[in-house]
Motif scaffolding. Structure first.
Motif, short mmCIF file in Angstrom:
data_model
loop_
_atom_site.label_atom_id
_atom_site.label_comp_id
_atom_site.label_asym_id
_atom_site.label_seq_id
_atom_site.Cartn_x
_atom_site.Cartn_y
_atom_site.Cartn_z
N LEU A 309 0.52 -0.95 -0.34
CA LEU A 309 0.02 0.44 -0.43
C LEU A 309 0.54 1.08 0.07
O LEU A 309 2.29 1.00 0.57
CB LEU A 309 -0.80 -0.29 1.39
N HIS A 310 0.39 1.90 -0.53
CA HIS A 310 1.15 3.80 -0.47
C HIS A 310 0.19 4.77 -0.28
O HIS A 310 -1.22 5.25 -1.05
CB HIS A 310 1.61 3.93 -2.04
N LEU A 311 0.21 5.19 0.94
CA LEU A 311 -1.03 6.00 1.78
C LEU A 311 -0.49 6.62 1.77
O LEU A 311 -0.99 8.02 3.39
CB LEU A 311 -1.55 4.84 2.76
N GLY A 312 0.39 7.45 2.56
CA GLY A 312 1.18 8.56 3.06
C GLY A 312 1.27 8.51 4.46
O GLY A 312 0.97 9.33 5.43
N MET A 313 1.35 7.11 5.31
CA MET A 313 1.10 6.92 6.54
C MET A 313 2.16 7.06 7.24
O MET A 313 3.54 7.09 6.73
CB MET A 313 0.53 6.00 7.14
N ARG A 314 2.34 7.92 8.59
CA ARG A 314 3.81 7.41 9.28
C ARG A 314 3.48 8.48 11.18
O ARG A 314 3.60 8.54 11.43
CB ARG A 314 4.55 9.04 8.90
N LEU A 315 2.35 7.02 11.51
CA LEU A 315 1.22 6.86 12.31
C LEU A 315 2.68 5.93 13.70
O LEU A 315 3.13 6.62 14.63
CB LEU A 315 0.20 6.68 12.92
N GLY A 316 2.95 4.71 13.19
CA GLY A 316 3.38 3.60 13.69
C GLY A 316 1.96 3.09 14.38
O GLY A 316 1.22 2.66 13.93
N GLU A 317 2.72 2.83 15.55
CA GLU A 317 1.96 1.20 16.26
C GLU A 317 1.06 0.75 15.83
O GLU A 317 0.85 -0.48 16.21
CB GLU A 317 0.10 2.20 16.58
N GLY A 318 2.24 -0.31 14.28
CA GLY A 318 1.22 -0.88 13.55
C GLY A 318 0.08 -1.07 12.77
O GLY A 318 -0.72 -1.59 11.79
N THR A 319 0.01 0.49 12.23
CA THR A 319 -1.49 1.06 11.74
C THR A 319 -1.62 0.52 10.41
O THR A 319 -2.17 -0.35 9.96
CB THR A 319 -1.87 2.19 11.81
#
Length: 355
Positions: A309-319
């Motif tokens: 996936l390429h969703l622009g995420m950077r939260l962490g936690e395993g999300t």
């Protein structure tokens, strides 16, 4: 023999016979050969990992390792270290993003305190604290060698316990304010790339603070001189307790033939360290998504893994890792429930696999 070495020796390559059987099944389904792309690759790999042509994902877990970092003294994060403990309480109450996604996908959340400063550890969190946070790596080694091994062994133990409970796939998660700093440091040491190329804004630093963060990482590498040929030395000098524990989860899961899903840059740094300790563990890893943290792309390239996936995420936690669960389940549902060409009375488009 120590637990780490014993675990490494238990890691074997996936079962090729089961992989060939799954590939043959996929080739008989009513679709053009290979037209389901990564879903087909996932199904084949899961068959090899579980050692059976009809793999199942009846139980899934997200393993969230928690630890604090002494390097936050240098102002490398937009948030104070106390947020680590506050978020651990949020995990227990089920209010974090990873709790929401795990409920959505029917996954369990296992939160382990391997190195936070929170005292006491809240009920509902597994307390395996090695120590309350690392040392400031800008002034010396983050951990001792013994502490690093203990944290890795904690991860191995956690993976083994979950495997014994029937968990078939583990997503990697973490919580530790400041942990993109050791992740970037480890990435730079392992890959030989420049710190500036690999370091991102983490929790949202402005440019001046980002420049200061880069300088802190460069200083930590210069002072500690971690040996890129010795993964344990790298983790101890510029890593973190939760990162070391994630290394253990990866190796422990691979030893028990359980799939592991990598999340973002922190778990990616752990994955590369695990790979450098034992390359065979790569066969058990899946890359869930591509984080916007710049080191993540380099880490996945080093591992030779393609993000789903390429969703622009950077939260962490395993999300990001949790989002791979429905894709994996979809891959296996297709192999279980799609009709074959034979069901339609048509000739098979692919030959039988060789024995």
């Amino acid at each position: 023999m120590d637990i780490l070495q014993q675990t490494i020796e238990q890691i074997t390559q996936p079962d090729q016979i089961s992989m060939r059987a799954m590939q043959h099944r996929l080739n008989q389904l009513t679709k053009p050969l290979g037209s389901l792309g990564e879903l087909e690759h996932m199904a084949v790999r899961l068959a090899g990992i579980q050692g059976k042509p009809d793999p199942k994902l009846e139980r899934k877990a997200v393993v969230v390792m928690c630890g604090d970092h002494g390097v936050t003294e240098e102002g490398v994060s937009a948030y104070p270290s106390a947020v680590t403990g506050l978020m651990m309480g949020n995990f227990v109450r089920g209010g974090a993003a990873i709790n929401v996604l795990s409920r959505q996908f029917g996954a369990e959340v296992c939160v382990v305190d391997v190195g936070s400063r929170l005292d006491p550890t809240p009920e509902g969190i597994v307390n395996r604290k090695v120590r309350g946070g690392t040392n400031n790596m800008a002034k010396g080694p983050a951990m001792s060698g013994a502490e690093t091994l203990e944290a890795i062994q904690t991860g191995i133990k956690t993976a083994h316990e979950l495997a014994d409970q029937g968990i078939a796939v583990m997503a990697l998660g973490e919580m530790g304010i400041g942990n993109t700093t050791p992740s970037s440091a480890m990435s730079a040491v392992f890959t030989g790339r420049s710190v500036s190329e690999l370091t991102g804004t983490g929790t949202g630093l402005e440019q001046a603070a980002l420049n200061a963060k880069i300088a802190v990482i460069e200083k930590a590498i210069r002072i500690n001189k971690p040996d890129p040929a010795d993964p344990l030395d790298v983790i101890a000098k510029v890593g973190g307790l939760e990162i070391a524990a994630l290394v253990g989860v990866i190796l422990g899961a691979a030893a028990r033939k359980v799939a592991v899903v990598i999340d973002g840059v922190i778990t990616g740094a752990a994955a590369l360290a695990a790979f450098r300790l034992e390359p065979r563990c790569k066969a058990y890893m899946f890359a869930s998504h591509l984080s916007v943290e710049p080191a993540h792309r380099i880490l996945l390239e080093e591992l030779g893994l393609r993000p789903l996936l390429h969703l622009g995420m950077r939260l962490g936690e395993g999300t990001g890792a949790a989002l791979a669960f429905p894709l994996m389940e979809a891959a296996l549902k297709l192999t279980d429930e799609m009709a074959t060409f034979a069901d339609l009375g048509l000739p098979s488009p692919a030959p039988e696999p060789e024995a």
